[in-house]
Write a protein that holds these residues in place. Structure first.
Motif, PDB file in Angstrom:
ATOM      1  N   ARG A  61       0.730  -1.290   0.402  1.00 11.49           N
ATOM      2  CA  ARG A  61      -0.270  -0.214  -0.325  1.00 11.49           C
ATOM      3  C   ARG A  61       1.074   1.483  -0.053  1.00 11.49           C
ATOM      4  O   ARG A  61       0.458   2.301  -0.411  1.00 11.49           O
ATOM      5  N   ILE A  62       1.940   1.493   0.827  1.00 12.46           N
ATOM      6  CA  ILE A  62       3.154   2.535   0.850  1.00 12.46           C
ATOM      7  C   ILE A  62       4.289   1.913  -0.101  1.00 12.46           C
ATOM      8  O   ILE A  62       4.906   1.183   0.522  1.00 12.46           O
ATOM      9  N   ALA A  63       4.557   2.614  -0.507  1.00 19.32           N
ATOM     10  CA  ALA A  63       6.163   1.963  -1.359  1.00 19.32           C
ATOM     11  C   ALA A  63       6.939   2.852  -1.059  1.00 19.32           C
ATOM     12  O   ALA A  63       7.118   3.516   0.100  1.00 19.32           O
ATOM     13  N   SER A 105       4.106  11.739  -4.016  1.00 19.99           N
ATOM     14  CA  SER A 105       3.715  10.165  -3.688  1.00 19.99           C
ATOM     15  C   SER A 105       3.533   9.804  -2.657  1.00 19.99           C
ATOM     16  O   SER A 105       2.749   9.650  -2.388  1.00 19.99           O
ATOM     17  N   LEU A 106       4.846   9.967  -1.599  1.00 16.96           N
ATOM     18  CA  LEU A 106       4.454   9.567  -0.181  1.00 16.96           C
ATOM     19  C   LEU A 106       3.155  10.151   0.472  1.00 16.96           C
ATOM     20  O   LEU A 106       2.031   8.926   1.154  1.00 16.96           O
ATOM     21  N   GLN A 109       0.191   8.572  -1.154  1.00 19.36           N
ATOM     22  CA  GLN A 109      -0.611   7.094  -0.559  1.00 19.36           C
ATOM     23  C   GLN A 109      -0.737   6.627   0.844  1.00 19.36           C
ATOM     24  O   GLN A 109      -1.887   6.777   1.017  1.00 19.36           O
ATOM     25  N   LEU A 112      -4.616   7.908   1.139  1.00 18.30           N
ATOM     26  CA  LEU A 112      -5.579   7.340   1.206  1.00 18.30           C
ATOM     27  C   LEU A 112      -5.750   5.924   1.939  1.00 18.30           C
ATOM     28  O   LEU A 112      -6.645   4.748   1.924  1.00 18.30           O
ATOM     29  N   THR A 248      -2.105  16.877  -4.757  1.00 12.58           N
ATOM     30  CA  THR A 248      -1.779  15.475  -4.745  1.00 12.58           C
ATOM     31  C   THR A 248      -2.836  14.868  -4.051  1.00 12.58           C
ATOM     32  O   THR A 248      -3.414  13.434  -3.736  1.00 12.58           O
ATOM     33  N   VAL A 252      -6.765  12.341  -4.530  1.00 18.57           N
ATOM     34  CA  VAL A 252      -6.932  10.986  -3.757  1.00 18.57           C
ATOM     35  C   VAL A 252      -7.793  10.264  -2.983  1.00 18.57           C
ATOM     36  O   VAL A 252      -8.407  10.073  -2.482  1.00 18.57           O
TER      37      VAL A 252
END
Length: 347
Positions: A61-63, A105-106, A109, A112, A248, A252
């Motif tokens: 779910r989290i890169a 990007s973090l 994520q 979400l 961002t 989402v």
């Protein structure tokens, strides 16, 4: 675990944990084994029972977070090989666009991950959690933690120093007035400690996020405020991060940036105020770890602490002290309150 004691690296530098890096037979990567240091003061609210549980629940779910491996009777985190962001780009310096974009990007994520979607045990009771979207209630719990667990709990040891620096119960009344009136926003998962030493850049330029022990659910704007406060971006890059963050998270989780123009300054003010109590205690204790405390050391400690106090004068409703005032207060506390093991005071 490793089968070769000489191959174990550590203990690594760190405030909260004693950490060792362990190569395991048959594994291509190294793993991190750590234990909380005994007798530490905790300055931040904790909401999950286990960092490893959080990481396990966030896999996929989290890169860019550490993998886990089970080695009875515990689970180890993958040790990320590379350099911290702070080692490459010190506080106040610019972050390259490729890494900057990965931080943005973090945040997307994290937005979400909703409170009812993470299978990890929480230590705070339901009565001690703000209702969904209640950003004012969320911040009040943070203020209350600072007031009770940092200020009041350490009063027996630092009362004189607090009073000399004009840090009194009224400071928290002033702080609450200063940060009141937050706009409701949908809650999500927060890392709550995104600074340069908690990002690791590997050899391929990939950014990894470590140290999830302060993670919590709450106001997404608080995570941005904490990040901006700790990162010390150049002014133009701070503005750009705020803009990119808003774009961002709204993409989402609509509503996540609602009211940011008025609320972000309030949350940053809380971070400045929170740092005062943390830094007063840490600075005072740092003197007790020195082999000798002289005027030069006191002035250096007083200068750093004066900057923190000056930054928080408005939210705490206090006057900005001089470096001399702070240095004198530290000296008074040290020679009056601190007696080393064996009962002999240092010169």
């Amino acid at each position: 675990m490793s089968g070769d004691e000489a191959a174990v690296e550590g203990p690594l530098h760190g405030y909260h944990h004693e950490t060792y890096v362990v190569p395991l037979p048959g594994e291509q990567v190294r793993w991190k084994c750590r234990e909380p240091r005994p007798g530490l003061l905790w300055f931040d609210r904790r909401c999950f029972a286990s960092e490893e549980e959080v990481l396990g629940a966030l896999q996929g779910r989290i890169a860019g977070i550490p993998d886990l491996i089970a080695v009875a009777p515990t689970r180890l985190q993958r040790f990320i090989e590379g350099e911290t962001l702070g080692a490459r780009y010190g506080s106040g310096s610019r972050i390259p666009s490729s890494l900057f974009g990965q931080i943005v990007s973090l945040f997307g994520q994290l937005a979400l991950v909703k409170p009812d979607s993470l299978a990890a045990e929480r230590t705070c009771t339901s009565d001690d959690r703000a209702a969904e979207g209640d950003t004012a209630g969320f911040l009040e719990r943070l203020v209350l933690f600072t007031e009770r667990r940092v200020y009041q709990r350490n009063m027996h040891r630092f009362d004189g120093l607090f009073r000399d620096l004009n840090l009194r119960p009224a400071s928290f009344r002033n702080l609450r007035r200063h940060v009141s009136g937050l706009t409701p926003r949908p809650f999500c998962l927060l890392h709550a400690d995104l600074h340069r030493e908690n990002f690791v850049v590997d050899g391929a330029g990939r950014l990894w996020t470590i140290d999830w022990e302060l993670a919590m659910f709450g106001d997404p704007l608080y995570d941005l405020a904490t990040h901006l406060y700790l990162m010390r971006y150049p002014e133009d890059q701070e503005r750009r991060m705020t803009e990119r963050w808003c774009e961002t998270v709204e993409g989402v989780a609509p509503g996540s940036s609602a009211g940011w123009e008025t609320d972000l300054p309030k949350l940053l003010a809380y971070k400045r105020a929170q740092s005062v109590f943390t830094d007063v205690i840490r600075t005072a204790l740092s003197l007790t770890e020195e082999p000798e405390v002289d005027e030069r050391l006191l002035v250096r400690a007083g200068g750093g602490l004066q900057q923190v106090l000056h930054a928080a004068t408005e939210p705490l409703g206090i006057e900005s002290p001089t470096v001399e005032d702070v240095t004198t207060s530290l000296e008074k506390w040290y020679f009056k309150s601190y007696t080393p093991v064996g009962g002999k005071r240092r010169p």
